[in-house]
Design an enzyme around this catalytic site. Sequence first.
Site, short mmCIF file in Angstrom:
data_model
loop_
_atom_site.label_atom_id
_atom_site.label_comp_id
_atom_site.label_asym_id
_atom_site.label_seq_id
_atom_site.Cartn_x
_atom_site.Cartn_y
_atom_site.Cartn_z
N VAL A 63 0.86 -1.18 0.00
CA VAL A 63 0.00 0.00 0.00
C VAL A 63 0.90 1.24 0.00
O VAL A 63 1.78 1.37 0.85
CB VAL A 63 -0.95 0.02 1.22
CG1 VAL A 63 -1.80 1.29 1.22
CG2 VAL A 63 -1.86 -1.21 1.20
N ALA A 108 4.47 4.00 3.05
CA ALA A 108 4.05 2.77 2.38
C ALA A 108 4.24 1.62 3.36
O ALA A 108 4.91 1.77 4.38
CB ALA A 108 4.87 2.52 1.13
N LYS A 109 3.65 0.51 3.06
CA LYS A 109 3.93 -0.72 3.81
C LYS A 109 3.57 -1.88 2.91
O LYS A 109 2.70 -1.78 2.04
CB LYS A 109 3.07 -0.77 5.08
CG LYS A 109 3.62 -1.67 6.16
CD LYS A 109 4.89 -1.10 6.73
CE LYS A 109 5.13 -1.34 8.16
NZ LYS A 109 6.00 -0.37 8.79
N GLY A 110 4.29 -3.00 3.12
CA GLY A 110 3.99 -4.20 2.36
C GLY A 110 3.85 -5.36 3.31
O GLY A 110 4.27 -5.28 4.46
#
Length: 420
Positions: A63, A108-110
């Site tokens: 995201v 962001a992060k995954g």
Amino acid sequence: MKTHIYKSKVFDMACRQFDKAADLINLDPSLIKRTKYPKRCMVVTCPVRMDNGQVELFEGYRVQHHLSLGPTKGGLRFHPAVTVGEVAGLSMWMSWKCALAGLPYGGAKGGICVDVSKLSITELERLSRRYMQEMIPFVGPNTDIMAPDMGTNEQVMAWMMDTYANHIGNSIPAIVTGKPVSLGGSQGRREATGHGVAYVVKSYMNDLRIPLDQATAVIQGFGNVGSEAALALNAFGIKVIAISDVHGGYYNANGIDVQNALEYSKIHKSLKGWKEADIISNEALLRLKCTVLIPAALERVITEDNVRQLNCRILAEAANGPTTNGADEILKENDNITTIPDIFCNSGGVIVSYFEWVQDLQSLFWTREEVLRKMHNILDRAKMEIETQKQKYGYSRREAALTVGIQKVVNAKSVRGLFP
Ligand code: GLU
């Protein structure tokens, strides 16, 4: 606009925090949703050949929360509880964290929903590479830069960088941060989050006139962040009296031998069976009397059910989102606990990630001393901004940190305007 895909406790929590902060700064209604909701979300399916020859599918997320200040930045989490909603909430916190520190990034992060303890090293490598392969159209050193988070580490970053570099045809170290130093990683990055936590804890102890050699620390979570924080606190003369991991807690009123615990957990992959301290439950650990309590694991561990039993002078949020909104309301009224909010407390990690990215882009590397000095400067400045905001408007420390971070994102959005 309505959004359903992110529905989760963590996303709701991040949204409620945002709404309250937006209210405090009287955010223009036309900017509220634009600033709150993530810009992009990628979901990829990663087929991975397991050691037994079977192919298993793993769902991966990324995201990217906002693009107004530069590329997006944030960690990649491998954990069995990962959902796209959790990742979205974490990406929002990355946005406010980067803005508060003055870094030219959106958040962001995954994540991948996987239990890494059940994977062999070769399966982990194939999964990491496949995830990066699937993400290639959406990431880049000027687009989105990943880093370690829970369940990922330097080795995972090395595989991801290698996968990306093979695709492009030359080495692109700035595609990820938190890499091994031998591959263009930064001095001090591995320990940066934990060290930063210890540094800000020390700073608040000084403000509260607590002598460091009389202070005690309790740390929930003994991964990269918790263990490095423990080492750094010890180096400042602060005694660590309890630590824990998913299997349980360990307490020794005379002080935990952190080095010994670290060596044990490296060999055994957890603290399970460690005999150098008394065993206590994770819940009991949170209630121990101590100077500083440091949640350094998952979100939402300090809740309305246990917040009244906290017995610490400082709550230092090394984890992202460890305190629920309800617990936070109660904490806000408690002058006996100084809360160092997550988006500030654990920002040393992304600050040094930023340094790593800058060094990679320039192919010019700094010493560990330089890295730490620059990190301390940013942390000191961010602390000053938080304390000034808190004083000026009578906010809680969390409200102060969030409003400073959110306002910076809003300012960028307003001056850029809406295109077309
Ligand atoms: N995963 C870390 C965090 O939550 C670090 C992110 C980064 O270095 O980009 O802040």
